[in-house]
Scaffold this motif. Structure first.
Motif, PDB file in Angstrom:
ATOM      1  N   GLU A 217       0.869  -1.183   0.000  1.00  0.00           N
ATOM      2  CA  GLU A 217       0.000   0.000   0.000  1.00  0.00           C
ATOM      3  C   GLU A 217       0.899   1.224   0.000  1.00  0.00           C
ATOM      4  O   GLU A 217       0.532   2.270   0.506  1.00  0.00           O
ATOM      5  CB  GLU A 217      -0.903   0.008   1.239  1.00  0.00           C
ATOM      6  CG  GLU A 217      -1.893  -1.128   1.309  1.00  0.00           C
ATOM      7  CD  GLU A 217      -3.169  -0.871   0.514  1.00  0.00           C
ATOM      8  OE1 GLU A 217      -3.295   0.199  -0.087  1.00  0.00           O
ATOM      9  OE2 GLU A 217      -4.027  -1.779   0.486  1.00  0.00           O
TER      10      GLU A 217
ATOM     11  N   SER B 277      -2.462  -4.202   4.258  1.00  0.00           N
ATOM     12  CA  SER B 277      -3.929  -4.205   4.339  1.00  0.00           C
ATOM     13  C   SER B 277      -4.354  -5.581   3.819  1.00  0.00           C
ATOM     14  O   SER B 277      -3.568  -6.251   3.165  1.00  0.00           O
ATOM     15  CB  SER B 277      -4.536  -3.116   3.447  1.00  0.00           C
ATOM     16  OG  SER B 277      -4.610  -3.583   2.118  1.00  0.00           O
TER      17      SER B 277
ATOM     18  N   GLN C 182      -5.947  -6.243   1.357  1.00  0.00           N
ATOM     19  CA  GLN C 182      -6.443  -5.958   0.016  1.00  0.00           C
ATOM     20  C   GLN C 182      -6.613  -7.194  -0.877  1.00  0.00           C
ATOM     21  O   GLN C 182      -7.675  -7.447  -1.415  1.00  0.00           O
ATOM     22  CB  GLN C 182      -5.518  -4.942  -0.658  1.00  0.00           C
ATOM     23  CG  GLN C 182      -5.983  -4.486  -2.030  1.00  0.00           C
ATOM     24  CD  GLN C 182      -7.322  -3.783  -1.974  1.00  0.00           C
ATOM     25  OE1 GLN C 182      -7.611  -3.054  -1.041  1.00  0.00           O
ATOM     26  NE2 GLN C 182      -8.174  -4.033  -2.947  1.00  0.00           N
TER      27      GLN C 182
ATOM     28  N   LYS D 286      -9.197  -9.752   0.488  1.00  0.00           N
ATOM     29  CA  LYS D 286     -10.626  -9.434   0.353  1.00  0.00           C
ATOM     30  C   LYS D 286     -11.071  -9.566  -1.092  1.00  0.00           C
ATOM     31  O   LYS D 286     -12.198  -9.961  -1.375  1.00  0.00           O
ATOM     32  CB  LYS D 286     -10.964  -8.076   0.955  1.00  0.00           C
ATOM     33  CG  LYS D 286     -10.413  -6.844   0.289  1.00  0.00           C
ATOM     34  CD  LYS D 286     -10.998  -5.594   0.976  1.00  0.00           C
ATOM     35  CE  LYS D 286     -10.292  -4.331   0.578  1.00  0.00           C
ATOM     36  NZ  LYS D 286     -10.909  -3.139   1.138  1.00  0.00           N
TER      37      LYS D 286
ATOM     38  N   ARG E 297       2.356  -1.185   8.563  1.00  0.00           N
ATOM     39  CA  ARG E 297       3.118  -0.449   7.545  1.00  0.00           C
ATOM     40  C   ARG E 297       4.351   0.139   8.204  1.00  0.00           C
ATOM     41  O   ARG E 297       4.250   0.877   9.187  1.00  0.00           O
ATOM     42  CB  ARG E 297       2.273   0.669   6.922  1.00  0.00           C
ATOM     43  CG  ARG E 297       1.069   0.104   6.205  1.00  0.00           C
ATOM     44  CD  ARG E 297       0.235   1.114   5.442  1.00  0.00           C
ATOM     45  NE  ARG E 297      -1.011   0.454   5.030  1.00  0.00           N
ATOM     46  CZ  ARG E 297      -2.024   1.054   4.445  1.00  0.00           C
ATOM     47  NH1 ARG E 297      -1.963   2.345   4.172  1.00  0.00           N
ATOM     48  NH2 ARG E 297      -3.114   0.395   4.120  1.00  0.00           N
TER      49      ARG E 297
ATOM     50  N   GLN F 210      -8.284  -0.836  10.419  1.00  0.00           N
ATOM     51  CA  GLN F 210      -9.190  -0.325   9.383  1.00  0.00           C
ATOM     52  C   GLN F 210     -10.501  -1.102   9.424  1.00  0.00           C
ATOM     53  O   GLN F 210     -10.507  -2.282   9.779  1.00  0.00           O
ATOM     54  CB  GLN F 210      -8.600  -0.595   7.992  1.00  0.00           C
ATOM     55  CG  GLN F 210      -7.463   0.285   7.597  1.00  0.00           C
ATOM     56  CD  GLN F 210      -7.002  -0.012   6.163  1.00  0.00           C
ATOM     57  OE1 GLN F 210      -7.304  -1.065   5.601  1.00  0.00           O
ATOM     58  NE2 GLN F 210      -6.275   0.909   5.587  1.00  0.00           N
TER      59      GLN F 210
ATOM     60  N   HIS G 128      -3.514   5.165  -6.237  1.00  0.00           N
ATOM     61  CA  HIS G 128      -4.142   4.450  -5.113  1.00  0.00           C
ATOM     62  C   HIS G 128      -3.312   3.191  -4.880  1.00  0.00           C
ATOM     63  O   HIS G 128      -2.302   3.240  -4.216  1.00  0.00           O
ATOM     64  CB  HIS G 128      -5.608   4.149  -5.423  1.00  0.00           C
ATOM     65  CG  HIS G 128      -6.363   3.577  -4.288  1.00  0.00           C
ATOM     66  ND1 HIS G 128      -7.344   2.649  -4.439  1.00  0.00           N
ATOM     67  CD2 HIS G 128      -6.271   3.797  -2.969  1.00  0.00           C
ATOM     68  CE1 HIS G 128      -7.842   2.329  -3.262  1.00  0.00           C
ATOM     69  NE2 HIS G 128      -7.205   3.009  -2.345  1.00  0.00           N
ATOM     70  N   HIS G 129      -3.734   2.040  -5.409  1.00  0.00           N
ATOM     71  CA  HIS G 129      -2.845   0.884  -5.373  1.00  0.00           C
ATOM     72  C   HIS G 129      -3.012   0.100  -6.667  1.00  0.00           C
ATOM     73  O   HIS G 129      -3.889   0.431  -7.476  1.00  0.00           O
ATOM     74  CB  HIS G 129      -3.059   0.010  -4.140  1.00  0.00           C
ATOM     75  CG  HIS G 129      -4.474  -0.420  -3.911  1.00  0.00           C
ATOM     76  ND1 HIS G 129      -5.209  -1.119  -4.842  1.00  0.00           N
ATOM     77  CD2 HIS G 129      -5.304  -0.224  -2.857  1.00  0.00           C
ATOM     78  CE1 HIS G 129      -6.414  -1.349  -4.364  1.00  0.00           C
ATOM     79  NE2 HIS G 129      -6.515  -0.802  -3.160  1.00  0.00           N
TER      80      HIS G 129
ATOM     81  N   GLY H  28      -9.800   5.311   1.916  1.00  0.00           N
ATOM     82  CA  GLY H  28      -9.814   5.345   0.465  1.00  0.00           C
ATOM     83  C   GLY H  28     -10.268   3.998  -0.043  1.00  0.00           C
ATOM     84  O   GLY H  28     -10.152   2.987   0.651  1.00  0.00           O
ATOM     85  N   GLY H  29     -10.812   4.016  -1.222  1.00  0.00           N
ATOM     86  CA  GLY H  29     -11.226   2.753  -1.810  1.00  0.00           C
ATOM     87  C   GLY H  29     -11.337   2.912  -3.308  1.00  0.00           C
ATOM     88  O   GLY H  29     -11.070   3.989  -3.846  1.00  0.00           O
ATOM     89  N   SER H  30     -11.745   1.829  -3.960  1.00  0.00           N
ATOM     90  CA  SER H  30     -11.849   1.892  -5.413  1.00  0.00           C
ATOM     91  C   SER H  30     -12.644   0.709  -5.932  1.00  0.00           C
ATOM     92  O   SER H  30     -12.841  -0.285  -5.240  1.00  0.00           O
ATOM     93  CB  SER H  30     -10.458   1.867  -6.056  1.00  0.00           C
ATOM     94  OG  SER H  30      -9.775   0.673  -5.724  1.00  0.00           O
TER      95      SER H  30
ATOM     96  N   ARG I 205     -12.254  -2.285  -8.421  1.00  0.00           N
ATOM     97  CA  ARG I 205     -11.007  -3.004  -8.754  1.00  0.00           C
ATOM     98  C   ARG I 205     -11.005  -3.489 -10.190  1.00  0.00           C
ATOM     99  O   ARG I 205     -12.067  -3.659 -10.808  1.00  0.00           O
ATOM    100  CB  ARG I 205     -10.827  -4.225  -7.842  1.00  0.00           C
ATOM    101  CG  ARG I 205     -11.330  -4.081  -6.442  1.00  0.00           C
ATOM    102  CD  ARG I 205     -10.590  -3.029  -5.671  1.00  0.00           C
ATOM    103  NE  ARG I 205     -11.074  -3.005  -4.275  1.00  0.00           N
ATOM    104  CZ  ARG I 205     -10.720  -2.106  -3.386  1.00  0.00           C
ATOM    105  NH1 ARG I 205      -9.919  -1.120  -3.704  1.00  0.00           N
ATOM    106  NH2 ARG I 205     -11.179  -2.157  -2.148  1.00  0.00           N
TER     107      ARG I 205
ATOM    108  N   GLY J 220     -14.314  -1.789  -3.080  1.00  0.00           N
ATOM    109  CA  GLY J 220     -14.398  -1.676  -1.626  1.00  0.00           C
ATOM    110  C   GLY J 220     -13.764  -0.406  -1.127  1.00  0.00           C
ATOM    111  O   GLY J 220     -13.465   0.519  -1.901  1.00  0.00           O
ATOM    112  N   ILE J 221     -13.525  -0.395   0.163  1.00  0.00           N
ATOM    113  CA  ILE J 221     -12.990   0.802   0.814  1.00  0.00           C
ATOM    114  C   ILE J 221     -12.426   0.378   2.157  1.00  0.00           C
ATOM    115  O   ILE J 221     -12.739  -0.726   2.641  1.00  0.00           O
ATOM    116  CB  ILE J 221     -14.113   1.860   0.978  1.00  0.00           C
ATOM    117  CG1 ILE J 221     -13.533   3.212   1.430  1.00  0.00           C
ATOM    118  CG2 ILE J 221     -15.180   1.391   1.964  1.00  0.00           C
ATOM    119  CD1 ILE J 221     -14.519   4.363   1.308  1.00  0.00           C
ATOM    120  N   ALA J 222     -11.621   1.229   2.762  1.00  0.00           N
ATOM    121  CA  ALA J 222     -11.091   0.887   4.085  1.00  0.00           C
ATOM    122  C   ALA J 222     -10.905   2.137   4.947  1.00  0.00           C
ATOM    123  O   ALA J 222      -9.807   2.695   5.011  1.00  0.00           O
ATOM    124  CB  ALA J 222      -9.765   0.135   3.934  1.00  0.00           C
TER     125      ALA J 222
HETATM  126  N1  ASP Z   1      -6.608  -1.411   0.820  1.00  0.00           N
HETATM  127  C1  ASP Z   1      -6.851   0.000   0.671  1.00  0.00           C
HETATM  128  C2  ASP Z   1      -6.104   0.772   1.753  1.00  0.00           C
HETATM  129  O1  ASP Z   1      -5.687   0.207   2.743  1.00  0.00           O
HETATM  130  C3  ASP Z   1      -8.275   0.365   0.750  1.00  0.00           C
HETATM  131  C4  ASP Z   1      -9.092  -0.235  -0.323  1.00  0.00           C
HETATM  132  O2  ASP Z   1      -8.791  -0.035  -1.495  1.00  0.00           O
HETATM  133  O3  ASP Z   1     -10.094  -0.887   0.022  1.00  0.00           O
HETATM  134  O4  ASP Z   1      -5.973   1.978   1.661  1.00  0.00           O
END
Ligand code: ASP
Length: 604
Positions: free
Chosen positions: A175, A197, A199, A202, A221, A235, A451-452, A488-490, A492, A533-535
């Motif tokens: 992340e 996370s 990520q 999930k 982290r 989270q 984001h990621h 933040g989330g997105s 995918r 999703g989001i966190a």
């Molecule tokens: N895994 C992401 C984060 O920790 C959140 C997400 O995209 O759901 O920021």
């Protein structure tokens, strides 16, 4: 049970009953033969009185107790004498006349007062965290945190989510920070990574058909510590299948709106529904993508006017592709040279080379760093663009855009603090959307995901990944509250070819991508639902709801700013035998390692 009631429970209706309380001595007062004790437990405080005539033994015992002793007291609930009631205390109508008083455990004099909330060196608080948590404020913070988590669990249960635990010993899930590694004893030279996370897990749960997942998840982290950062934090991790970003945003908006209305009714939501800003708009108006929208002081662009100001710094900056932007520090036109110098130093800390200003005196006269050659009509246009009135102070930064936004964004918050515009009782949630998909890293000469690497680009921008990646936007959404990114989330990527293309775009060699994320690519061949999703961060959210300034105040046992647990003394050197079993030899930083002695073996 050691007690029949809690220390926060007794009221006038209990008068005449014989009860037993147990707790800690919060304070002791000797008054003309009588001893008064405030007995505290998690639920409150009750006044105890011992009278040598009525029960000499209880009185004798009370005469030896000190603050923080643990007592069990049995006695009669009686009304306080008229005029002695304490309206500030929930139990203030009554007191307990002790018939027996037993010291369950004495206490040393604590290193700081528990019955007052005074500033204490934070490392001392953290060393004696179990005492610090006895402070009422800390107890309230932990209770609020629990309420937040409980609310989330109840709410999501109603929405047919399932809470699933995912492993802590896993593989790198980046992340944007360094991983914490755990050496394997049974696989020499190999390591687990603690998840930054859950990520990937999930997303794999979506492949598994779980459709609505959440978890109150610990994330790890390894990054430099700041006020609102910790090596491990919590989270609300959430993922849904067959959704668009609107579905996730409306679920979260609904949940947090009802949460704050229920848990902190004394606070006011600035806006319902929450405002949304496109990334570009947020940066241009507020200087940052996690804006505080509780106040104005918005940034204004004067790049087009800069060459006509006769001010060489402005003209040169614009000629080099830079921007000139400013903000109106409302009502600070009376600032002295020294006060403006302070603001200049503040701006320089964020990379600006200087701060230009126009102070509009209450009588309409101007003081300015650049008014010498400023044509009257340009001045008039500047004043009108910044909506200047007599008594205002206009501040300008000329530089490359990133520095201009960073500096003015920070200055805007600093000025708002000075003007007391940041009202803690207001909760200003907003969404920031339409982020750039990738950002160019000058140092690494490659595109970095903003984001990621599992975030999908906007469908209509997918083709740009081949032609002009810098212009593509991602399906990312950030949840912002009062100057903090709370989550933040997105949506995918759920197609293997697209995921592979993104790995390539961000410079992940195919072998590395396969080695690290081969399991994801493989899973993507077995029917993956569209998902997202989001966190949101539980620590940050609770911190803001509690009105605290850093997340350590809402964590039971946080690390200090140097990522150390000063109570238990972690991290600490390992026993040579442990290292051997783990196939590890410590070579670096011998000095630091030997200065700390190896931990003593516990006697038990
Ligand atoms: N895994 C992401 C984060 O920790 C959140 C997400 O995209 O759901 O920021």
């Amino acid at each position: 049970m050691y007690k029949t009631h809690t220390c926060g429970e007794l009221r006038a209706e209990h008068i005449g009953q014989t009860v037993t309380l147990a707790g800690w001595v919060n304070a002791r007062r000797d008054h003309g033969g009588l001893i008064f004790l405030d007995l505290r437990d998690r639920w409150g405080m009750t006044q105890i009185v011992t009278n040598p005539e009525l029960s000499p033994q209880a009185h004798e015992n009370a005469s030896h107790v000190r603050n923080e002793f643990v007592l069990k007291v049995t006695g009669l609930v009686r009304a306080r004498l008229p005029g002695k009631e304490n309206p500030k205390l929930a139990t203030g109508q009554i007191e307990l006349e002790a018939q027996s008083l037993e010291v369950l455990n004495p206490s040393k004099v604590p290193p700081f007062l528990i019955n007052e909330d005074q500033p204490i060196d934070e490392n001392v608080r953290l060393k004696y965290r179990y005492l610090d948590l006895r402070h009422e404020r800390m107890r309230r913070n932990l209770e609020l945190r629990y309420q937040v988590v409980k609310f989330i669990r109840d709410y999501l249960h109603q929405q047919r989510f399932i809470e699933i635990e995912t492993p802590i010993l896993f593989k790198t899930t980046p992340e944007g920070a360094r991983d914490y590694l755990v050496p394997s004893r049974v696989h020499p030279g190999e390591f687990y990574a603690l998840p930054q996370s859950p990520q990937q897990l999930k997303q794999l749960l979506m492949v598994a058909g779980m459709e609505r997942y959440f978890q109150i998840a610990r994330c790890f982290r390894d990054e430099d510590q700041r006020g609102d950062r910790q090596p491990e934090f919590t989270q609300l991790d959430l993922e849904m299948s067959f959704v668009t970003r609107e579905d996730i945003m409306s679920l979260i908006e609904g949940m947090f709106t009802s949460m704050v209305e229920k848990l902190v009714p004394e606070k006011r939501l600035l806006a319902k529904p929450w405002p949304r800003f496109k990334y570009q708009e947020a940066v241009q108006r507020f200087g940052k993508d996690n804006p505080d929208i509780r106040f104005g002081l918005e940034l204004k662009d004067i790049t087009d006017l800069a060459p006509q100001t006769g001010f060489k710094v402005f003209a040169d900056t614009v000629a080099r592709g830079g921007h000139v932007r400013g903000l109106n520090a409302k009502g600070l036109g009376g600032y002295t040279r020294k006060q403006i110098d302070e603001l200049t130093e503040f701006a320089k800390a964020f990379g600006a080379k200087g701060l230009a200003y126009i102070a509009v005196e209450p009588n309409g006269q101007h003081r300015s760093t650049f008014s010498k050659f400023l044509p009257a009509e340009v001045l008039a246009e500047l004043l009108s663009r910044l909506e200047a009135e007599p008594g205002d102070l206009l501040l300008f930064v000329a530089d490359q855009p990133a520095i201009v936004f960073e500096t003015l964004g920070r200055l805007r918050v600093e000025i708002a603090d000075r003007l007391k515009l940041r009202d803690d009782s207001v909760l200003a949630f907003c969404w920031v959307i339409d982020f750039p998909y990738v950002n160019w890293s000058e140092t690494d000469k490659r595109w970095d995901p903003s984001h990621h690497l599992f975030t999908a680009p906007m469908e209509e921008d997918e083709a740009l990944l081949d032609t002009d990646p810098g212009r593509a936007r991602g399906q990312q959404y950030d949840l912002v509250l009062n100057n903090y990114e709370v989550g933040g989330g997105s949506i995918r990527i759920h197609r293997r070819e697209l995921q592979e293309k993104v790995f390539k775009l961000i410079g992940l060699e195919p072998e590395v991508a396969r080695e690290r994320f081969g399991h994801m690519l493989e899973a993507f061949e077995y029917g993956v639902p569209p998902h997202g999703g989001i966190a949101p961060g539980i620590d940050r959210l609770t911190m803001i709801l509690a009105g605290e300034q850093n997340i350590r105040e809402v964590m039971a046992f946080p690390k200090n700013q140097q990522a150390m647990d000063v109570m238990a003394g972690a991290p600490s050197p390992a026993e040579p035998q442990q290292l051997e079993e783990l196939h590890i030899r410590v070579v670096a930083d011998d000095k630091a390692a030997t200065e700390k002695s190896a931990p003593e073996k516990s006697a038990a």
